[in-house]
Design an enzyme around this catalytic site. Structure first.
Site, PDB file in Angstrom:
ATOM      1  N   ASP A  77       6.043  -2.589   5.093  1.00 24.48           N
ATOM      2  CA  ASP A  77       5.360  -1.922   4.344  1.00 24.48           C
ATOM      3  C   ASP A  77       5.501  -1.341   3.210  1.00 24.48           C
ATOM      4  O   ASP A  77       6.664  -0.817   3.224  1.00 24.48           O
ATOM      5  CB  ASP A  77       4.347  -1.154   5.178  1.00 24.48           C
ATOM      6  CG  ASP A  77       3.062  -0.675   4.449  1.00 24.48           C
ATOM      7  OD1 ASP A  77       2.146  -1.653   4.256  1.00 24.48           O
ATOM      8  OD2 ASP A  77       2.988   0.448   4.417  1.00 24.48           O
ATOM      9  N   GLU A 108       6.960  -6.576   1.927  1.00 24.16           N
ATOM     10  CA  GLU A 108       5.702  -6.562   1.212  1.00 24.16           C
ATOM     11  C   GLU A 108       6.126  -5.896  -0.187  1.00 24.16           C
ATOM     12  O   GLU A 108       6.166  -4.477  -0.154  1.00 24.16           O
ATOM     13  CB  GLU A 108       4.715  -5.591   1.963  1.00 24.16           C
ATOM     14  CG  GLU A 108       3.292  -5.734   1.338  1.00 24.16           C
ATOM     15  CD  GLU A 108       2.389  -4.414   1.060  1.00 24.16           C
ATOM     16  OE1 GLU A 108       1.257  -4.572   0.778  1.00 24.16           O
ATOM     17  OE2 GLU A 108       2.932  -3.426   1.465  1.00 24.16           O
TER      18      GLU A 108
HETATM   19  C1  GLC Z   1       0.377  -1.850   2.410  1.00 22.59           C
HETATM   20  C2  GLC Z   1      -0.512  -2.401   3.430  1.00 22.59           C
HETATM   21  C3  GLC Z   1      -1.926  -1.576   3.272  1.00 22.59           C
HETATM   22  C4  GLC Z   1      -1.799  -0.284   3.273  1.00 22.59           C
HETATM   23  C5  GLC Z   1      -0.696   0.312   2.225  1.00 22.59           C
HETATM   24  C6  GLC Z   1      -0.236   1.479   2.888  1.00 22.59           C
HETATM   25  O1  GLC Z   1      -0.014  -2.290   1.188  1.00 22.59           O
HETATM   26  O2  GLC Z   1      -0.769  -3.748   3.321  1.00 22.59           O
HETATM   27  O3  GLC Z   1      -3.222  -2.074   4.119  1.00 22.59           O
HETATM   28  O4  GLC Z   1      -2.857   0.581   3.283  1.00 22.59           O
HETATM   29  O5  GLC Z   1       0.338  -0.397   2.532  1.00 22.59           O
HETATM   30  O6  GLC Z   1       0.490   1.868   3.856  1.00 22.59           O
END
Ligand code: GLC
Length: 525
Positions: free
Chosen positions: A204, A255
């Site tokens: 994440d 991500e």
């Molecule tokens: C990422 C996740 C999202 C979350 C954010 C903070 O973007 O995909 O759902 O709110 O991180 O952890």
């Protein structure tokens, strides 16, 4: 489980947002028992792996992305023993398991943040986070002008006068990755779950862990001091060593919403992450030239570092693509602009979503399927405000409706809500029209989205490998060949075009000598 070398290079990975997938105990919230009962749906669909969004104990301020304990399971979802059984049951079906890890921040209920609050300014406990005095004569101004990605300031003041940094909600304090203790802790967390059989991690906010320690003010929109900092690479090199020390090809998926794809590709060098979501593809407006450009750039950037592309159309953060593609004009997606008011032509959105599915399934590399996308579900736009749970809604005072609309519980069977989701209702209301979109209804219909995904995932396994070569069938037709023997074409123009030569393997809609608008076809040629 088959030990296929490089499985992750072409894997179809299904994203399970646990609390909305299936509810096994009737409390209205999805859980691990629900997932276990529905594993056959995933096996029948033909995916290679599941990615579970965070399953850790959490106050659920941000749907579990606020983690209170990285080594256990949220009681609403089940127990650690059940998670281990689930991993084994998935493996028995030849399905690998990837879990989310959230290293940028934790929950304000995490014991380390609680200890930091108790210990006070200047303490080693506060060094695990970003605590700073405020600005102004009485320190009542935040330490800098950074904005939370969920709206409002990125700083919150605690009773003793210090402020702490949170790039997301105030209940998600950011870790200080300059502190070696944080590094050791997360390496240990990786081992904890690898030891329990997980096949990889989705990281994440992978671009955000390292901050410029001077915490400088930024111009609007500039994320330089807290995104894509050079120091991240050594963190992922050490994670890669840990992943590689386990057998069975354990993977790391980042991500990263970075504006420049060649910067993102640097994280995919051979000793760093295995892959990263291709968000440029996700946000691409419905336009042949734009898709041709993003596919070309993606393949080039990934080839340079020897990494596979990972195609994605939807996830738990973005407006579902049936809805996005159902809007008029150049409506590429952006977080800051959710466009909830724009009218949606759902029929057109669905036609395009079907064509886009065949595109992602045909492109070289791996892909992600977000739960419900295989049923053709759309964004639920009319959730009553009082039921909205995403902190984005509250932090923007309703200016942004938030992400609940893509997180509505999955319809499995039957004629009325909760459509087999569970026996006790559903934590967000499902549209009555989903009676025609349940997994049960669609399994029985060869023309359904579910049948298209099943056929596509099955046929995809026997498609030739090789590099992509563009074909020119006109400006508004996206067409390519892969290896020898496979042709893909998608007609973006308003009029039908002649069907390319070859035997039709699969099509996203009726094709009869010609390829209609917003229709894709796979051909053996
Ligand atoms: C990422 C996740 C999202 C979350 C954010 C903070 O973007 O995909 O759902 O709110 O991180 O952890």
């Amino acid at each position: 489980m088959t030990d296929k070398t490089g499985w992750w290079r072409s894997a179809a990975i299904y994203q399970v947002y646990i609390r909305s997938f299936a509810d096994g105990n009737g409390d209205g919230v999805g859980d691990l028992a629900g997932v276990r009962a529905r594993l056959d749906h995933l096996a029948d669909l033909g995916i290679d792996a599941i990615w579970f969004t965070p399953w850790y104990p959490s106050p659920m301020d941000d749907g579990g992305y606020d983690v209170a304990d990285f080594r256990d399971i949220e009681p609403l979802f089940g127990t650690l023993a059940e998670a281990e059984e689930l991993i084994a049951e998935a493996h028995a079906r030849d399905i690998r398991v990837i879990i989310d890890i959230v290293p940028n921040h934790c929950s304000d209920e995490h014991r380390w943040f609680q200890a930091a609050l108790d210990a006070g300014p200047g303490s080693p406990e506060r060094q695990r986070f970003w605590f700073r005095p405020g600005r102004g004569p009485d320190g009542s101004e935040p330490p800098n002008n950074w904005k939370s990605r969920f709206g409002g300031s990125a700083w919150t003041r605690v009773p003793d006068g210090e402020w702490y940094l949170h790039l997301y909600s105030s209940r998600q304090p950011d870790f200080n990755w300059d502190n070696p203790e944080i590094r050791t802790e997360f390496e240990d967390v990786l081992r904890f779950w690898f030891d329990r059989g997980v096949d990889g991690f989705r990281i994440d906010v992978a671009d955000g862990l390292v901050k410029d320690p001077h915490l400088p003010d930024v111009d609007d929109g500039d994320e330089t001091p807290f995104s894509d900092q050079e120091g991240l690479h050594e963190i992922y090199r050490s994670w890669r060593k840990i992943a590689d020390s386990y057998g069975g090809e354990r993977v790391l998926v980042g991500e990263m919403w970075l504006p420049d794809m060649s910067r993102a590709a640097r994280y995919l060098r051979r000793d760093e992450l295995h892959s990263a979501f291709n968000f440029d593809f996700l946000v691409c407006p419905w336009d042949a030239a734009r898709f041709r450009d993003v596919v070309t750039r993606t393949l080039r950037a990934h080839d340079e570092v020897g990494a596979p592309a990972a195609w994605v159309l939807s996830n738990h953060d973005v407006t579902r693509h049936v809805t996005r593609y159902g809007r008029e004009g150049d409506t590429g997606f952006s977080f800051a602009n959710r466009l909830h008011e724009l009218p949606v032509d759902r029929e057109r959105g669905t036609r395009r979503a079907r064509a886009a599915a065949l595109l992602t399934l045909a492109l070289p590399g791996g892909l992600y399927v977000y739960q419900g996308e295989e049923l053709g579900l759309w964004e639920v736009l009319d959730i009553p405000d009082e039921l909205r749970q995403d902190p984005v809604f509250a932090r923007t005072r309703g200016a942004d409706p938030g992400r609940d609309g893509c997180r509505v519980p999955i319809p499995w069977s039957g004629d009325e809500p909760p459509f087999g989701f569970g026996s006790g209702g559903a934590w967000l209301p499902q549209p009555a029209s989903w009676r025609d979109y349940t997994a049960e209804a669609e399994a029985a219909d060869p023309a359904s989205m579910l049948s298209l995904y099943r056929d596509g995932l099955r046929i995809r396994r026997s498609l030739p490998a090789g590099s992509l070569e563009w074909l020119s069938l006109g400006e508004e037709v996206l067409a390519f060949r892969i290896g020898t023997g496979f042709t893909f074409a998608l007609n973006f123009s308003a009029a039908p075009v002649p069907l390319p030569a070859g035997e039709v393997l699969l099509a996203s809609g009726p094709v009869d000598g010609e390829l209609p608008t917003d229709t894709a076809v796979w051909l053996r040629s």
